[in-house]
Design an enzyme around this catalytic site. Structure first.
Site, PDB file in Angstrom:
ATOM      1  N   THR A 228       0.808  -1.219   0.000  1.00 51.54           N
ATOM      2  CA  THR A 228       0.000   0.000   0.000  1.00 51.54           C
ATOM      3  C   THR A 228       0.842   1.271   0.000  1.00 51.54           C
ATOM      4  O   THR A 228       0.521   2.238  -0.695  1.00 51.54           O
ATOM      5  CB  THR A 228      -0.943   0.011   1.219  1.00 51.54           C
ATOM      6  OG1 THR A 228      -1.715  -1.196   1.228  1.00 51.54           O
ATOM      7  CG2 THR A 228      -1.892   1.190   1.162  1.00 51.54           C
TER       8      THR A 228
ATOM      9  N   ILE B   5      -5.279   0.875   8.382  1.00 47.28           N
ATOM     10  CA  ILE B   5      -4.750   2.163   7.920  1.00 47.28           C
ATOM     11  C   ILE B   5      -4.927   2.276   6.405  1.00 47.28           C
ATOM     12  O   ILE B   5      -4.117   1.775   5.627  1.00 47.28           O
ATOM     13  CB  ILE B   5      -3.268   2.338   8.302  1.00 47.28           C
ATOM     14  CG1 ILE B   5      -3.053   2.007   9.788  1.00 47.28           C
ATOM     15  CG2 ILE B   5      -2.817   3.752   7.974  1.00 47.28           C
ATOM     16  CD1 ILE B   5      -3.733   2.924  10.756  1.00 47.28           C
TER      17      ILE B   5
ATOM     18  N   HIS C 205      -3.432  14.681   2.838  1.00 46.36           N
ATOM     19  CA  HIS C 205      -4.812  15.155   2.875  1.00 46.36           C
ATOM     20  C   HIS C 205      -5.022  16.290   3.873  1.00 46.36           C
ATOM     21  O   HIS C 205      -4.436  16.301   4.953  1.00 46.36           O
ATOM     22  CB  HIS C 205      -5.752  14.000   3.229  1.00 46.36           C
ATOM     23  CG  HIS C 205      -5.909  13.000   2.132  1.00 46.36           C
ATOM     24  ND1 HIS C 205      -6.986  12.997   1.276  1.00 46.36           N
ATOM     25  CD2 HIS C 205      -5.107  11.977   1.740  1.00 46.36           C
ATOM     26  CE1 HIS C 205      -6.853  12.009   0.403  1.00 46.36           C
ATOM     27  NE2 HIS C 205      -5.719  11.377   0.667  1.00 46.36           N
TER      28      HIS C 205
ATOM     29  N   VAL D   7       6.268 -13.287   9.425  1.00 43.09           N
ATOM     30  CA  VAL D   7       5.795 -13.863  10.689  1.00 43.09           C
ATOM     31  C   VAL D   7       4.854 -15.011  10.365  1.00 43.09           C
ATOM     32  O   VAL D   7       3.854 -14.833   9.663  1.00 43.09           O
ATOM     33  CB  VAL D   7       5.089 -12.802  11.547  1.00 43.09           C
ATOM     34  CG1 VAL D   7       4.450 -13.438  12.775  1.00 43.09           C
ATOM     35  CG2 VAL D   7       6.069 -11.708  11.958  1.00 43.09           C
TER      36      VAL D   7
ATOM     37  N   LYS E  13     -13.975   5.893  -4.881  1.00 41.94           N
ATOM     38  CA  LYS E  13     -13.836   6.633  -3.637  1.00 41.94           C
ATOM     39  C   LYS E  13     -13.756   8.122  -3.935  1.00 41.94           C
ATOM     40  O   LYS E  13     -13.388   8.925  -3.093  1.00 41.94           O
ATOM     41  CB  LYS E  13     -12.593   6.182  -2.865  1.00 41.94           C
ATOM     42  CG  LYS E  13     -11.270   6.589  -3.491  1.00 41.94           C
ATOM     43  CD  LYS E  13     -10.088   6.047  -2.713  1.00 41.94           C
ATOM     44  CE  LYS E  13      -9.755   6.912  -1.517  1.00 41.94           C
ATOM     45  NZ  LYS E  13      -9.098   8.179  -1.876  1.00 41.94           N
TER      46      LYS E  13
ATOM     47  N   CYS F 262      19.704   7.306 -17.103  1.00 38.98           N
ATOM     48  CA  CYS F 262      18.298   7.478 -17.480  1.00 38.98           C
ATOM     49  C   CYS F 262      18.115   8.881 -18.047  1.00 38.98           C
ATOM     50  O   CYS F 262      18.189   9.868 -17.312  1.00 38.98           O
ATOM     51  CB  CYS F 262      17.393   7.261 -16.267  1.00 38.98           C
ATOM     52  SG  CYS F 262      15.644   7.574 -16.591  1.00 38.98           S
TER      53      CYS F 262
END
Length: 576
Positions: free
Chosen positions: A123, A425, A132, A255, A339, A493
């Protein structure tokens, strides 16, 4: 009739007796089976009652759709066997890394583990980088509290970490003139919400600031506290500063299980050995629920929500948007699976369009589909009419860790004593990260004995050591740098003006990488129009030489993302 009986009657009517609700330890537990994932999510949504229960756990089985198994690292060793850190942080996203950086302000042994081959792989590396203002949040929620606090901290944090950050502001646009009087009245609401500098712009003023905005837009609300940052650069910077101050970061570490006794986590079992931490921080993103289950402290459920965004060619940015803009009360916001999204200028100058949003059973499905990209472009065309698919150079998908309460879960363990959750989150998690890091550290210090036991470090250095960024330097400064190190004069690049020296810097950092994507996240080769077609082989060769690897062993990212494969790979090995 009790609430449970009423709810079960409601569920029975909707799902033909396939689902049952019960109360347990103050939680609402759902069980049963349903064929489709959207039904499982719908059952959770219709059962939610946060005023009556302390959490909702959705144990309904999905029979027709099965998620892919967890992606596991191939490495197995005993590198962590017997480790006894004061704090074990699970998760190398922006939340976990922010927590690690705050923890090393204290005299603590901090260990962060991440199952991927690099940081910010899920994420935290797959969002729009928007900091925000908090205009769409509900007062009193953890989202609101941490977003507002984090937004205020962002400038100072990024300055300390040497991360580029700007506040261009954000426009919420309206295409009906009848909205305009209400916008002026709404300023009272924004003032009450803590957004005291919100402005109402008429069509003329908006067009002066954003000439590419649709001529159908009649007015806009301007939120000046909205910012932009590179989410993966911030995550890596947090981790590097944490390591600089003594924290340890172990990648390719998953884990697998925990041993819990008398409400205390005694052992955390990983693919790299058993760890015996004093305190565990659960910052595992979409896997937070899995960790909470292992820790015997499950009081929430995650329903993954996927979103896709498109990256536009930087040469078209001025034709699209200068800041961040999205439309309200238009066709763009009335479709399903959204959203809201918007059109955002990134910190690096590209424009991002999106994201959309839809529920998915998969926690690691980062695939992209043309429908989602085309639909996102079409919807946001209401805001920026110059948008078109031929301006796209790339696209990506990310998964948000949504709880049914649609709020963050930042708290000490309910049933397990040496555990802190930083779960659920989703947006605006990036904005909230600095504040969550501070608050979780406060909780940790309390659990570890308080400030009388856990001392602050006098030698903590908040300033991260940064490496040069040639594209931001003037000609004279570049020349001086090249004179000191000729590698900075070798351009690898052309699209992003990245030199060999910068690639080598990325490979030599205290949280190093050895993949094309790892270098790309740190210094941007391959982020331009050609998407690595020209620079990719050069970066590939630099990685192999610097890390003493065979070219055939260098990967694009984690897992089985081999670049040289099959006959080509075999011929290369034979030639060597």
């Amino acid at each position: 009739m009790s609430y449970i009986k009423k709810l079960n009657k409601k569920l029975s009517k909707r799902f033909d007796d396939s689902v049952e609700a019960r109360e347990e330890r103050g939680l609402l537990i759902l069980s049963g089976s349903l064929p489709h994932w959207h039904d499982v999510v719908a059952a959770g949504m219709m059962s939610l009652n946060p005023k009556r229960y302390d959490g909702l756990v959705n144990d309904i089985r999905c029979t027709a759709e099965r998620p892919q198994p967890l992606r596991l690292p191939s490495i197995k060793d005993s590198a962590l066997a017997g480790e006894q850190p004061d704090v074990l942080i699970i998760g190398g996203g922006v939340i976990g890394c922010a927590i690690a950086r705050e923890m090393v302000r204290y005299d603590l042994d901090v260990l962060l583990v991440e199952k991927e081959h690099d940081l910010a792989m899920q994420t935290s590396g797959r969002n729009d980088g928007l900091v925000h203002a908090g205009m769409d949040l509900k007062d009193g929620t953890q989202k609101y509290i941490y977003c507002m606090a984090g937004n205020e901290m962002f400038g100072d944090v990024c300055a300390e970490l040497g991360v580029n950050f700007e506040r261009p502001g954000q426009y919420i646009c309206f295409d009906l003139i009848t909205w305009k009087p209400l916008l002026y009245l709404s300023k009272l609401y924004w003032f009450w919400m803590g957004l005291k500098k919100v402005k109402v712009l008429n069509k003329r003023k908006l067009n002066e600031r954003e000439p590419a905005i649709s001529q159908n837009i009649c007015a806009a609300l301007y939120f000046p506290s909205t910012g932009i940052v590179s989410p993966y650069n911030l995550t890596i910077a947090y981790a590097e500063n944490a390591v600089q101050n003594g924290a340890r970061v172990f990648l390719d570490t998953v884990v697998l299980d925990m041993e819990v006794e008398d409400g205390i986590i005694r052992t955390v079992n990983t693919n790299r050995g058993k760890i015996r931490p004093k305190l565990v921080i659960n910052a595992a993103g979409v896997f937070c629920e899995d960790i909470s289950k292992m820790a015997h402290d499950r009081f929430y459920s995650i329903h993954p929500r996927k979103g896709t965004s498109a990256v536009m060619d930087r040469k078209f940015s001025d034709l699209l948007v200068r800041t961040a803009a999205s439309s309200f009360a238009t066709a763009a916001t009335k479709k399903a699976h959204t959203k809201g999204g918007g059109v955002f200028r990134t910190i690096d100058g590209n424009v991002l369009v999106g994201p959309d949003a839809f529920e998915t059973i998969e926690k690691e499905d980062f695939s992209t589909w043309r429908y989602n990209v085309a639909d996102t472009i079409a919807r946001q065309g209401n805001t920026s009419p110059a948008l078109s698919e031929d301006k796209i150079i790339s696209y990506f998908s990310g998964i948000r860790a949504s709880t049914y309460e649609e709020d963050f879960v930042v708290c000490k363990g309910r049933f397990t004593k040496n555990l802190i959750h930083a779960a659920g989150i989703q947006s605006p998690g990036l904005t909230a990260a600095p504040a969550i890091g501070v608050d979780v550290t406060r909780m940790a210090v309390e659990l570890l004995g308080g400030r009388n036991i856990v001392a602050q470090r006098a030698d903590f250095n908040p300033k991260r050591d940064v490496t040069p960024n040639l594209s931001k330097l003037d000609i004279e400064s570049r020349a001086q740098l090249v004179a000191q190190n000729p590698d900075y004069g070798v351009i690898v690049c052309r699209c992003e003006e990245i030199s060999k020296g910068e690639v080598l810097d990325a490979l030599r950092r205290n949280v190093p990488c050895d993949t094309l994507d790892g270098v790309k996240r740190r210094v941007r080769p391959g982020m331009g129009r050609c998407q690595g077609s020209f620079c990719g082989p050069l970066v590939h060769e630099i990685i192999a030489r610097e890390r003493h690897m065979q070219l055939s062993d260098v990967k694009k990212g984690s897992g089985k993302s081999e670049i040289l494969y099959g006959a080509v790979k075999q011929k290369y090995k034979e030639r060597r």
